[in-house]
Design a protein around this motif. Structure first.
Motif, short mmCIF file in Angstrom:
data_model
loop_
_atom_site.label_atom_id
_atom_site.label_comp_id
_atom_site.label_asym_id
_atom_site.label_seq_id
_atom_site.Cartn_x
_atom_site.Cartn_y
_atom_site.Cartn_z
N UNK A 109 -50.95 -5.86 -56.23
CA UNK A 109 -50.26 -7.19 -56.19
C UNK A 109 -48.91 -7.16 -55.67
N UNK A 110 -48.82 -6.05 -54.55
CA UNK A 110 -47.38 -5.89 -54.00
C UNK A 110 -47.41 -6.67 -52.68
N UNK A 111 -46.45 -7.68 -52.51
CA UNK A 111 -46.16 -8.30 -51.54
C UNK A 111 -45.12 -7.72 -50.31
N UNK A 112 -44.42 -6.74 -50.84
CA UNK A 112 -43.43 -6.12 -49.93
C UNK A 112 -43.07 -4.97 -50.68
N UNK A 113 -42.68 -3.75 -49.82
CA UNK A 113 -42.30 -2.56 -50.52
C UNK A 113 -40.67 -2.42 -50.36
N UNK A 114 -40.22 -2.42 -49.02
CA UNK A 114 -38.93 -2.58 -48.88
C UNK A 114 -38.64 -0.96 -47.88
N UNK A 115 -37.64 -0.66 -47.87
CA UNK A 115 -37.05 0.37 -46.74
C UNK A 115 -37.35 1.61 -47.47
N UNK A 116 -37.93 2.90 -46.48
CA UNK A 116 -37.93 4.12 -46.92
C UNK A 116 -37.20 5.02 -45.75
N UNK A 117 -36.41 5.82 -46.41
CA UNK A 117 -35.68 6.87 -45.61
C UNK A 117 -34.46 7.07 -45.93
N UNK A 118 -34.00 8.46 -45.57
CA UNK A 118 -32.40 8.72 -45.70
C UNK A 118 -31.37 8.20 -44.90
N UNK A 119 -30.36 7.82 -45.49
CA UNK A 119 -29.19 7.48 -44.76
C UNK A 119 -27.95 8.50 -45.11
N UNK A 120 -27.00 8.76 -44.47
CA UNK A 120 -26.05 9.84 -44.69
C UNK A 120 -24.67 8.94 -44.87
N UNK A 121 -23.97 9.59 -45.97
CA UNK A 121 -22.63 9.16 -46.06
C UNK A 121 -21.79 9.73 -45.02
N UNK A 122 -20.69 9.14 -44.51
CA UNK A 122 -19.92 9.55 -43.31
C UNK A 122 -18.55 9.98 -44.04
N UNK A 123 -18.15 11.11 -43.51
CA UNK A 123 -16.98 11.58 -43.85
C UNK A 123 -16.12 11.90 -42.59
N UNK A 124 -14.80 11.50 -42.64
CA UNK A 124 -14.03 11.45 -41.58
C UNK A 124 -12.69 12.35 -41.76
#
Length: 149
Positions: free
Chosen positions: A36-51
């Motif tokens: 019964x799934x209509x949508x799953x969403x986003x899969x994948x890593x994002x990285x924090x930014x260190x400045x």
């Protein structure tokens, strides 16, 4: 490989852990498909930014720790669906146990990972709407990419 629609993609869940965090380790598990799934969403890593801005010189930017994200599938609630029942069990589990999941693309590619289910809220809308559920699955391991067979 040509582009593809999302039609036919599936999500499976297992209470078991893989012996290794590899395609072979995950492929050895038995997954229960969540219906019964209509949508799953986003899969994948994002990285924090260190400045860092030194007094002399250009600002430096570095990658921080990866956040493998969260899936927030939208699905038609079905009390008889075995996959949804396991997903609800995972949501009610207060031990912080990791569950294994697999997203299968229509192309045959797979994305394996482990996560925790942080709820299974149900949406009761208007008279001409389905009873829906919107669980949140926080991804706690790296995503293992399996090629098309």
């Amino acid at each position: 490989m040509p582009s593809s629609t999302s039609a036919g993609a599936t999500l499976g869940i297992s209470a078991a852990a893989p012996a290794t965090q590899t395609v072979a380790g995950y492929a050895a598990l038995t997954f229960t498909e969540i219906g019964g799934i209509e949508k799953l969403g986003t899969i994948g890593a994002t990285f924090g930014k260190i400045e860092f801005q030194p007094l002399k010189g250009a600002k430096q930017k570095h990658k921080g720790a990866p956040d493998n994200g969260a899936l927030q599938p939208t699905l038609a609630h079905d009390a008889a669906d075995a996959g949804q029942n396991l997903l609800r069990t995972a949501a009610d589990d207060r031990t912080s146990k990791l569950y294994s999941l697999v997203v299968s693309y229509p192309t045959g590619e797979k994305r394996y990972f482990q996560g925790r289910v942080f709820g299974y809220p149900e949406t009761v809308d208007g008279a001409e709407s389905l009873l829906m559920a919107n669980p949140t699955i926080e991804i706690d391991t790296d995503i293992v990419k399996g090629p098309a067979a």
